[in-house]
Scaffold this motif. Sequence first.
Motif: not given
Length: 289
Positions: A186-212
């Motif tokens: 329907d729109d941009f993510n941030e206008r519906i349900m923001g995801l940031e800080p995305l990498g930090a969230k997954w790292e807090a769940f003990n995932w190995h995070v890479l951004e590319i």
Amino acid sequence: MLCSAINQDLLIERARQVRIGSLLSIYFAGSGHPGGSLSAADLLTALWSEELNVFPEDRESTSRHKFILSKGHACPALYAILAEMGYLQKTALKTLRKLGSPLQGHPHVLDLPCVEASTGSLGQGFSVAIGMALGLKKQQKAERVYVLLGDGELQEGEIWEGAMCAAQFQLDNLCAIVDYNKLQSDDFNERIMGLEPLGAKWEAFNWHVLEIDGHNFFEISEALAKSRSHGLGPTLIIAHTLKGKGVSFMEGNPAWHGSVKLQLEDMETSLDDLGMTNEEIQRSLHGNV
């Protein structure tokens, strides 16, 4: 295998053909999801060209890696890369969403040997991938599991339950990739349900995070290699992409997520943007994919 300069040229051309095939199949179907198919084209091209060792005639192969398209609505791009790799006839692409066709509007596990799970209900493909990875790990098998997620899909609670589960069982044979194009239905993510800080969230769940950059084959290849060598749990690759990549009027425009019908003039502009000659465009639009 890391991407070489020669391989990059091949992959760029293959991804261009995937974008063309995706749009043609959606056009002939009269419906579909162009935006997310175009943003995922490079990721799917890299996976199927260099990472997966799939033998579609042998679903039980002990050396077969698994791939699940959790954002199942982007299946036109999946079908297009399968056609490029020789698993489908290219002419089959124009049967998308037709009755009796194996190329349905979301992948169906019983219709194509290359499809590991029926997906489309957002979040469920991720859970299936976790289950597969856990089963393979318990059996001490070497196969890996790759799953492609949409960014809007990350708003599903099931995703975060799965993220906890995969980390708890240290599934180092699981690599999740987010097609992070910043747009959803329907729109941009941030206008519906923001995801940031995305990498930090997954790292807090003990995932190995890479951004590319999800359109850079060198970066995609390097990230996939790092996911293979990381032995302490699951890997998440946040692939920054552009929705509608390659087509001028679709890029960054949420209107082209789906639920729109591609008109003839839309297709002519799109295929021109993707580098087809006028002769090729006219031939393709008259039924010869």
